[in-house]
Scaffold this motif. Structure first.
Motif, short mmCIF file in Angstrom:
data_model
loop_
_atom_site.label_atom_id
_atom_site.label_comp_id
_atom_site.label_asym_id
_atom_site.label_seq_id
_atom_site.Cartn_x
_atom_site.Cartn_y
_atom_site.Cartn_z
N LEU A 68 -14.35 -41.29 -30.36
CA LEU A 68 -12.89 -41.49 -30.21
C LEU A 68 -12.24 -40.23 -29.66
O LEU A 68 -11.38 -40.29 -28.79
N VAL A 69 -12.64 -39.10 -30.19
CA VAL A 69 -12.07 -37.83 -29.73
C VAL A 69 -12.37 -37.64 -28.25
O VAL A 69 -11.49 -37.31 -27.44
N LYS A 70 -13.63 -37.88 -27.88
CA LYS A 70 -14.05 -37.70 -26.49
C LYS A 70 -13.23 -38.61 -25.56
O LYS A 70 -12.82 -38.23 -24.49
N LYS A 71 -13.00 -39.83 -26.04
CA LYS A 71 -12.32 -40.81 -25.20
C LYS A 71 -10.84 -40.46 -24.98
O LYS A 71 -10.31 -40.62 -23.89
N TYR A 72 -10.19 -39.97 -26.03
CA TYR A 72 -8.73 -39.82 -25.93
C TYR A 72 -8.23 -38.39 -25.78
O TYR A 72 -7.14 -38.16 -25.29
N MET A 73 -8.99 -37.41 -26.25
CA MET A 73 -8.52 -36.02 -26.17
C MET A 73 -8.31 -35.63 -24.71
O MET A 73 -9.21 -35.78 -23.89
N GLY A 74 -7.15 -35.15 -24.40
CA GLY A 74 -6.85 -34.72 -23.04
C GLY A 74 -6.52 -35.87 -22.11
O GLY A 74 -6.31 -35.66 -20.91
N SER A 75 -6.47 -37.09 -22.63
CA SER A 75 -6.19 -38.22 -21.75
C SER A 75 -4.70 -38.34 -21.44
O SER A 75 -4.30 -38.91 -20.44
N VAL A 76 -3.87 -37.80 -22.32
CA VAL A 76 -2.42 -37.85 -22.08
C VAL A 76 -1.91 -36.48 -21.61
O VAL A 76 -1.09 -36.38 -20.71
N VAL A 77 -2.40 -35.44 -22.24
CA VAL A 77 -2.08 -34.08 -21.81
C VAL A 77 -3.39 -33.42 -21.37
O VAL A 77 -4.12 -32.87 -22.19
N PRO A 78 -3.72 -33.49 -20.10
CA PRO A 78 -4.95 -32.84 -19.65
C PRO A 78 -4.82 -31.32 -19.74
O PRO A 78 -3.70 -30.79 -19.78
N HIS A 79 -5.94 -30.66 -19.81
CA HIS A 79 -5.88 -29.19 -19.95
C HIS A 79 -5.21 -28.54 -18.75
O HIS A 79 -4.74 -27.42 -18.80
N THR A 80 -5.17 -29.26 -17.63
CA THR A 80 -4.56 -28.71 -16.42
C THR A 80 -3.04 -28.89 -16.41
O THR A 80 -2.37 -28.48 -15.47
N ASP A 81 -2.50 -29.51 -17.44
CA ASP A 81 -1.09 -29.90 -17.42
C ASP A 81 -0.13 -28.73 -17.25
O ASP A 81 0.76 -28.74 -16.41
N ASN A 82 -0.28 -27.75 -18.08
CA ASN A 82 0.57 -26.57 -17.96
C ASN A 82 -0.12 -25.39 -18.66
O ASN A 82 -1.11 -25.56 -19.36
N PHE A 83 0.45 -24.23 -18.47
CA PHE A 83 -0.10 -22.99 -18.97
C PHE A 83 -0.41 -23.04 -20.47
O PHE A 83 -1.49 -22.67 -20.91
N PHE A 84 0.56 -23.53 -21.24
CA PHE A 84 0.39 -23.51 -22.69
C PHE A 84 -0.56 -24.62 -23.16
O PHE A 84 -1.25 -24.46 -24.15
N ALA A 85 -0.57 -25.71 -22.41
CA ALA A 85 -1.50 -26.80 -22.75
C ALA A 85 -2.93 -26.33 -22.49
O ALA A 85 -3.85 -26.63 -23.26
#
Lengths: 248, 482
Positions: free
Chosen positions: B165-182
């Motif tokens: 579940l974590v693999k599937k959803y983590m970063g799916s809404v806020v990808p690590h590329t989203d912004n500096f703090f993300a």
């Protein structure tokens, strides 16, 4: 109860009240009349403790205490109530919430336990009946979207809840139709007791058809230039303020 | 020479590190600074599976290429990311033996907020009585939830127990590329919460009770993931009205929400991080990325936030309305006092047909603070009949505070309707005197007026928090007038 001695008041350096004397005792109703700009509302505000005004000289004692030593909220808790000429809107704050807060502040000051929600609601219903105010009004936010008449009725309702020792009604009659005027006047009459006093400030004699004052004072140019029994009001209505001005 | 240096650097950072930190795994905290070693240290400390380490490293490498954003209406000295500590073990021992040892000012605030005694102890870091056994409270709570198939646990636990579940959803809404703090959070996040509501289940409890009791040591880089399957419902409450002092100045959290078809997620938060002293010194910098996606048709997500703390708040809880007929709501009260600065708002991205969004933002600025609303409403070409209503009100106390509104609107098709209303007002002298004349003192008057102003938003909070939030607003504005 209230003694005003040689009171002079200015706002922004301009003298509004000059050497005013007035004594109000328990059980009395006083009417203060006068033309626009004579200082009526200023007098009410100074007694209530509004900081906008500067007291130049003189003194006011209330129940033996120096009124100027008390901040506005303490005067209120000690039983001074002002009915506003233009009651202000406080959006989002229900009358019930507002008045429960106010009443409990007063009770705390007097060393009484605060009223619970249920106790307060019961009291509120009693007072609404007493002053003929229909029930929906108190669910609304304080004065928000109220008609002129509703605002003034709300002032009388608040007065009934707080049971002041000294009530000052600042032109509460202005802008009222005859029905609203009766509600206001009836409220004042019903709340009258041996141990409290009322000062009614008004421009017209009309209100005094319903509230019978013990004394009438005519305020002109910041001074009380004539005092007398209730007949003075009638004479004033008949002859107009010019009569007084000329005599002066 | 430089090439050779780079080679060494690559070797050290790019490969599995054979020496150094692994031997230090018993350390309670990472050495200051942020390198790949730090990221590996955190991952190892948490005994994470390979995919998590990969996720963190990818985020870290991306973060290194990024610049800290400067567009917000905020002023603060440059942050030195290399002198911060990115991992410290949760404090196991209570700091104090009894409440008598705690800062009286803090206790007074607890008192004003009406926080129950046991919770005060927990929040202040005092040893808790055996009666108030948070473990048992937590487990009763968990039992109720697990009977319905609801998963509610720490993020770390989810990584271990529900890696798929974590693999599937983590970063799916806020990808690590989203912004500096993300990106920063994705590299070094400490812990957080995970909630999963299975198909058709209406979560019977506010996911808040548990959280409040356990909220004290959540760490500086929180990460929350909420997934609501088809037809499910959950109300989730994060944060705490009690002032939280933290030795870590920099906070960067991520919250991701996924709502599938016909699902509804209600997310409420009360944030009261330490705002610093009257000059703003020592306050928390709070850079948060919160985003939800209404993935399925007819789904709904609402954000309700009450922001009173932090020296700096940078936060735009946003929604992507992807499913047709999905609904997004944003209700916010942001209070700034003293030297606080807040740049907050929302983004509503309408992708689906007949999508609806509502934005109600109430800013309150006092002291010498600055309060900005920044919002984007965007309707795509496909989002036929999209509707938005935005209302952004600002209330000013005193004459040294600032309120700013930055609304951005991008309409991509002819059938969408976007409305924006904005007002700025001051608490008038007439209103204050009216209250004083009824026996209510200055602070009481401001509390009443401000709560009336914010009522529309406060009424969206779960009942128990609405009452506390009301008190919080009054307490936050103490000493702001007169």
């Amino acid at each position: 109860m209230l003694k005003i001695k040689d009171l002079s008041v200015s706002v922004h350096g301009k003298i509004i009240i000059e050497g005013l004397n007035l004594e109000v005792n328990e059980g009395e109703v006083h009417a203060i009349m006068g033309p626009n700009g004579s200082g009526k509302s200023t007098l009410a505000s100074v007694i209530a403790g509004r900081e906008l005004f500067t007291v130049e000289s003189g003194e006011i004692t209330y129940l033996g205490q120096n009124l100027f030593d008390m901040p506005a909220e303490e005067r209120a808790r000690e039983g001074i109530f002002m009915g506003f000429q233009y009651p202000v809107e406080i959006p989002g704050v229900s009358i019930a919430n507002f008045m429960r807060t106010a009443l409990n502040e007063k009770r705390k000051h007097l060393g009484l336990e605060p009223l619970t929600g249920a106790e307060f609601l019961k009291l509120m219903e009693e007072k609404k009946k007493m002053v003929d105010i229909h029930s929906k009004l108190t669910n609304r936010a304080v004065n928000e979207g109220f008609s002129g008449g509703e605002k003034k009725k709300n002032e009388i309702f608040q007065m009934a809840l707080l049971e002041p020792r000294l009530a000052i009604l600042d032109e509460t009659d202005s802008g009222l139709d005859i029905d609203a005027l009766k509600v206001v006047a009836n409220g004042v009459n019903k709340l009258k007791r041996e141990d409290n006093a009322t000062i009614v400030i008004t421009h017209y004699q009309r209100l005094l058809d319903y509230i019978v004052p013990d004394f009438v004072h005519v305020l002109y140019d910041g001074r009380i230039i004539r005092s007398g029994p209730k007949e003075l009001a009638m004479e004033l209505e008949e002859k107009g303020y010019d009569w007084i001005k000329q005599e002066k | 020479m430089e090439d050779k240096n780079n080679d060494i650097l690559n070797e050290v950072t790019g490969s599995d590190y054979k020496y150094g930190f692994y031997t230090d795994i018993d350390m309670d905290q990472a050495p200051p600074g942020l390198t790949e070693d730090t990221v590996r240290f955190i991952s190892a400390k948490k005994n994470e599976p390979e995919f998590m380490l990969e996720f963190r490293l990818k985020a870290f490498r991306y973060w290194q290429t990024m610049q800290e954003p400067e567009w917000a209406h905020l002023e603060y000295p440059p942050i030195n990311y290399q002198d911060k500590i990115y991992y410290s073990a949760p404090r196991k021992k209570p700091k104090y033996e009894s409440l008598d040892e705690v800062d009286p000012e803090l206790l007074e605030t607890f008192d004003k907020l009406g926080i129950p005694l046991d919770e005060r102890k927990k929040l202040a870091g005092v040893a808790v009585d055996a009666v108030m056994d948070s473990v048992s409270v937590g487990s009763t709570f968990k039992k109720t939830l697990s009977e319905q198939g609801i998963i509610f646990c720490s993020f770390s636990e989810a990584v271990q127990k529900y890696p798929d579940l974590v693999k599937k959803y983590m970063g799916s809404v806020v990808p690590h590329t989203d912004n500096f703090f993300a990106a920063l959070n994705s590299a070094v996040f400490s812990d957080g919460s995970f909630a999963y509501i299975p198909k058709g289940v209406k979560c019977p409890l506010e996911l808040s009770t548990y959280f409040r009791i356990n909220a004290a040591n959540t760490g500086q880089f929180e990460r929350t993931l909420i997934v609501a399957e088809e037809g499910s419902y959950v109300s989730y409450m994060e944060g705490c009205t009690a002032p939280i002092r933290d030795e870590h100045q920099l906070h960067a959290a991520i919250v991701e929400i996924v709502a599938h078809k016909d699902a509804e997620v209600k997310y409420s938060t009360v944030q009261n991080w330490w705002p610093g002293d009257k000059d703003g010194k020592g306050g928390v910098y709070n850079f948060v990325t919160k985003r939800g996606i209404c993935e399925g048709e007819n789904s709904k997500i609402s954000w309700t936030q009450v922001e009173t703390g932090s020296a700096i708040t940078w936060k735009y809880p946003s929604l992507i309305l992807k499913g047709d007929r999905s609904t997004g709501e944003f209700y916010s009260v942001a209070v700034t006092n003293k030297r606080q600065q807040a740049d907050t708002g929302t983004k509503m991205i309408h992708l689906g047909k007949d999508t609806k969004s509502t934005i109600i933002s109430k800013g309150i600025s006092a002291g010498r603070s600055n309060n900005s609303y920044r919002g984007l409403v965007k309707t795509s070409r496909r989002a036929e009949n999209a509707r938005n209503f935005s209302q952004c009100d600002s209330l000013l106390l005193g004459d040294q505070s600032g309120a700013h509104t930055f609304p951005y609107i991008e309409v991509g098709n002819r059938s969408s309707i976007v409305e924006h209303e904005a007002t700025t007002s001051k608490i008038s002298e007439d209103q204050l005197f009216y209250c004083l004349q009824r026996g209510i003192d200055m602070e009481g008057a401001i509390g009443l007026i401000v709560n009336g102003y914010a009522k529309e938003v406060l009424s969206k909070l779960p009942m128990e928090f609405a009452v506390e939030a009301q008190k919080l607003l009054s307490v936050s504005l103490e000493g702001s007038v007169g």
